[in-house]
Motif scaffolding. Structure first.
Motif, PDB file in Angstrom:
ATOM      1  N   VAL A 139      34.955  34.540  40.500  1.00  0.00           N
ATOM      2  CA  VAL A 139      34.260  34.458  41.822  1.00  0.00           C
ATOM      3  C   VAL A 139      34.355  32.940  42.471  1.00  0.00           C
ATOM      4  O   VAL A 139      34.142  32.074  41.418  1.00  0.00           O
ATOM      5  N   ASP A 140      34.084  33.042  43.650  1.00  0.00           N
ATOM      6  CA  ASP A 140      34.371  31.363  43.954  1.00  0.00           C
ATOM      7  C   ASP A 140      32.744  31.198  44.460  1.00  0.00           C
ATOM      8  O   ASP A 140      31.909  31.953  44.110  1.00  0.00           O
ATOM      9  N   GLN A 141      32.467  30.117  44.873  1.00  0.00           N
ATOM     10  CA  GLN A 141      31.180  29.507  45.043  1.00  0.00           C
ATOM     11  C   GLN A 141      30.613  30.198  46.064  1.00  0.00           C
ATOM     12  O   GLN A 141      29.183  30.284  46.167  1.00  0.00           O
ATOM     13  N   HIS A 142      31.168  31.058  46.795  1.00  0.00           N
ATOM     14  CA  HIS A 142      30.454  32.116  47.750  1.00  0.00           C
ATOM     15  C   HIS A 142      30.366  33.559  47.362  1.00  0.00           C
ATOM     16  O   HIS A 142      29.882  34.316  47.963  1.00  0.00           O
ATOM     17  N   GLY A 143      30.644  33.622  46.138  1.00  0.00           N
ATOM     18  CA  GLY A 143      30.530  35.211  45.599  1.00  0.00           C
ATOM     19  C   GLY A 143      31.713  35.956  45.913  1.00  0.00           C
ATOM     20  O   GLY A 143      31.855  37.083  45.477  1.00  0.00           O
ATOM     21  N   ASN A 144      32.746  35.472  46.415  1.00  0.00           N
ATOM     22  CA  ASN A 144      33.921  36.284  46.804  1.00  0.00           C
ATOM     23  C   ASN A 144      34.856  36.288  45.646  1.00  0.00           C
ATOM     24  O   ASN A 144      34.860  35.559  44.669  1.00  0.00           O
ATOM     25  N   ILE A 145      35.412  37.663  45.378  1.00  0.00           N
ATOM     26  CA  ILE A 145      36.146  37.938  44.199  1.00  0.00           C
ATOM     27  C   ILE A 145      37.535  37.114  44.391  1.00  0.00           C
ATOM     28  O   ILE A 145      38.078  37.180  45.332  1.00  0.00           O
ATOM     29  N   THR A 146      38.101  36.257  43.364  1.00  0.00           N
ATOM     30  CA  THR A 146      39.271  35.800  43.354  1.00  0.00           C
ATOM     31  C   THR A 146      40.216  36.245  42.235  1.00  0.00           C
ATOM     32  O   THR A 146      39.630  36.754  41.157  1.00  0.00           O
ATOM     33  N   THR A 147      41.481  36.195  42.361  1.00  0.00           N
ATOM     34  CA  THR A 147      42.187  36.515  41.074  1.00  0.00           C
ATOM     35  C   THR A 147      43.024  35.204  40.981  1.00  0.00           C
ATOM     36  O   THR A 147      43.326  34.254  41.838  1.00  0.00           O
ATOM     37  N   LEU A 148      43.689  35.216  39.559  1.00  0.00           N
ATOM     38  CA  LEU A 148      44.150  33.981  39.015  1.00  0.00           C
ATOM     39  C   LEU A 148      45.754  33.830  39.016  1.00  0.00           C
ATOM     40  O   LEU A 148      46.401  33.143  38.441  1.00  0.00           O
ATOM     41  N   GLY A 149      46.269  34.749  39.868  1.00  0.00           N
ATOM     42  CA  GLY A 149      47.772  34.823  39.687  1.00  0.00           C
ATOM     43  C   GLY A 149      48.397  36.001  39.044  1.00  0.00           C
ATOM     44  O   GLY A 149      47.592  36.242  37.913  1.00  0.00           O
ATOM     45  N   ARG A 150      49.464  36.523  38.922  1.00  0.00           N
ATOM     46  CA  ARG A 150      50.171  37.544  38.242  1.00  0.00           C
ATOM     47  C   ARG A 150      50.053  36.853  36.676  1.00  0.00           C
ATOM     48  O   ARG A 150      50.708  35.738  36.473  1.00  0.00           O
ATOM     49  N   GLY A 151      49.756  37.841  35.771  1.00  0.00           N
ATOM     50  CA  GLY A 151      49.889  37.534  34.234  1.00  0.00           C
ATOM     51  C   GLY A 151      48.590  36.573  34.363  1.00  0.00           C
ATOM     52  O   GLY A 151      48.498  36.201  33.042  1.00  0.00           O
ATOM     53  N   GLY A 152      47.410  36.527  35.027  1.00  0.00           N
ATOM     54  CA  GLY A 152      46.136  35.778  34.833  1.00  0.00           C
ATOM     55  C   GLY A 152      45.294  36.084  33.827  1.00  0.00           C
ATOM     56  O   GLY A 152      44.394  35.321  33.438  1.00  0.00           O
ATOM     57  N   SER A 153      45.469  37.315  33.213  1.00  0.00           N
ATOM     58  CA  SER A 153      44.448  37.668  32.099  1.00  0.00           C
ATOM     59  C   SER A 153      44.763  36.561  30.989  1.00  0.00           C
ATOM     60  O   SER A 153      43.679  36.488  30.181  1.00  0.00           O
ATOM     61  N   ASP A 154      46.100  36.139  30.918  1.00  0.00           N
ATOM     62  CA  ASP A 154      46.198  35.183  29.846  1.00  0.00           C
ATOM     63  C   ASP A 154      45.332  34.033  29.640  1.00  0.00           C
ATOM     64  O   ASP A 154      44.709  33.650  28.871  1.00  0.00           O
TER      65      ASP A 154
END
Ligand code: ADP
Ligand code: ASP
Ligand code: MG
Length: 403
Positions: A139-154
């Protein structure tokens, strides 16, 4: 007590049967007296399915909403794994981005982790509960959900391992480790017992999947050993770690291929200072990262500028390039997505001459044209026609004696 972070990729949690198998593996690690944090990807195919839904409704859907949408994939697999673990008598609790308090910057679709609140993890582990973390998100500083880019679970897995000072981060996938090239393209590919962070960094940045680039950067920075292995067997996989002197530097360690890049050409750019800076300046403001760049020689005060970006950024890039081209008096913008980048990587390249020349010769023998070249101390990459990519990977693999 040993703390192990285990990250399971999409195929490893692709079906309920696979999720049960993962639960058994986590339970076995617990039974041996280890503390475990599990991190999961979405079930295989799910992220693409969700992206497809969003794109059916809009050509350029809001990135904020796309992140909210795709993050649900990992939420589903985390909850399912927690349920499966509980069934086995292992206490477990699924956690999504705001619960793990993985804070990121606000760059949707490719956010970077800024901090992780280790207390949530420590408290959960101290209660004898396995945290089952939905990877790929924060989450960003405002509480928005963000994702880390494809393959980001690594990256989620390795970042948690670094924050908790875990003993090892195990990356469970659908192959038995890191190979000399993609074993799904080249049957002769060999599993590597060890690979240095540096080599892995290059391979990851060149499209070798297995580990997202950011995850390797974090592992290298914090010295977290990574064990890449299969969730389908108990075989020892590949250890990714610091360079050790007993390792003889191999000239070429691996061959990688990236079919996810597109080539963008801006024609007839006025050949004067500041023009190239303007094009890439605007792309950078839009958070587009550019990979290969070539500029042609100037003819009559005009030059062509060619660069590559990833498929995900294509629509945005086209938009920006056309806008800037008009503004600076350049010509048409051309997009070609029938390209692939093939690369060779090896720490021994530093001390050996003629490696690039040999790669070019092998391409020439296959009558494959080179559209762009980039190099680093330990890598050479060539952009070629996508139709030839697999055949070129196999011939480079053979040509450099990796089989
Ligand atoms: P996961 O879903 O577990 O995150 P990925 O698809 O991200 O797995 O990565 C595993 C895939 O990477 C393999 O199925 C294989 O096709 C591909 N791959 C590409 N290059 C290599 C390589 N050098 N060694 C092993 N696998 C590779
Ligand atoms: N589910 C995400 C993807 O498909 C993240 C991951 O699998 O690591 O890219
Ligand atoms: Mg992956």
């Amino acid at each position: 007590m040993t703390l192990i972070v285990q990250k399971y990729g999409g195929t490893s949690v692709g079906t309920l049967e696979r999720i049960r198998a993962v639960a058994e593996r986590v339970a076995a690690a617990r039974a041996k007296g280890n503390d475990v944090v599990a991190v999961v990807s979405a079930m295989s195919g799910e992220t693409n399915r969700l992206l497809g839904l969003g794109k059916e409704l809009a050509k350029l859907p809001a990135e904020r909403e796309m992140d909210s949408l795709v993050a649900t994939g990992e939420q589903v697999s985390a909850a399912l794994l927690a349920i499966a673990l509980t069934e086995l008598g292992v206490k477990a609790r699924s956690l999504v981005g705001h619960q793990t308090r993985i804070f990121t910057d606000g760059v949707y679709t490719k956010a970077r982790i800024r901090s992780i609140d280790v207390e949530t993890f420590r408290a959960t582990i101290a209660d004898g509960i396995v945290p089952v973390v939905a990877g790929f998100q924060g989450v960003d500083q405002h509480g928005n959900i963000t994702t880390l880019g494809r393959g980001g679970s690594d990256t989620t897995g390795v970042a948690i391992a670094a924050a908790l000072k875990a003993d090892v981060c195990e990356i469970y996938t659908d192959v038995e480790g890191m190979f000399t090239t993609d074993p799904n393209i080249c049957k002769e590919a060999k599993k590597l017992d060890r690979i240095t962070f540096e080599e892995m960094l290059e391979l990851a940045s060149l499209g070798a999947k297995v580990l997202q680039l950011r995850s390797v950067e974090i592992a290298m920075k914090y010295g977290i050993p990574i064990h890449v292995r299969s969730s389908f067997s108990d075989a020892t996989g590949t250890l990714v770690g610091a360079d050790d002197d007993s390792l003889e530097s191999v000239v070429v360690t691996g061959v990688a291929c990236d079919k996810n890049e597109v080539k963008v050409t801006v024609r007839d750019l006025p050949d004067k200072p500041g023009v190239v800076a303007r094009v890439f300046g605007v792309l950078a403001e839009e958070n587009v990262s550019v990979d290969m760049i070539i500029q042609s020689e100037s003819r009559g005060g005009k030059a062509d500028l060619t660069f590559t970006v990833t498929h995900t950024d294509l629509m945005k890039t086209k938009d920006v390039a056309e806008r800037v081209s008009k503004e600076i008096g350049a010509g048409a913008v051309q997009i070609e997505d029938n390209v692939a980048k093939v690369s060779i990587v090896g720490a021994g390249m530093r001390s050996h001459a003629g490696v690039a020349a040999k790669m070019f010769r092998l391409l020439a023998e296959q009558k494959v044209n080179i559209q762009a070249i980039t190099t680093s101390e330990i890598r050479v990459s060539c952009l070629i026609d996508k139709a030839h990519a697999d055949q070129v990977v196999r011939s480079l693999h053979k040509g450099f004696g990796l089989g």
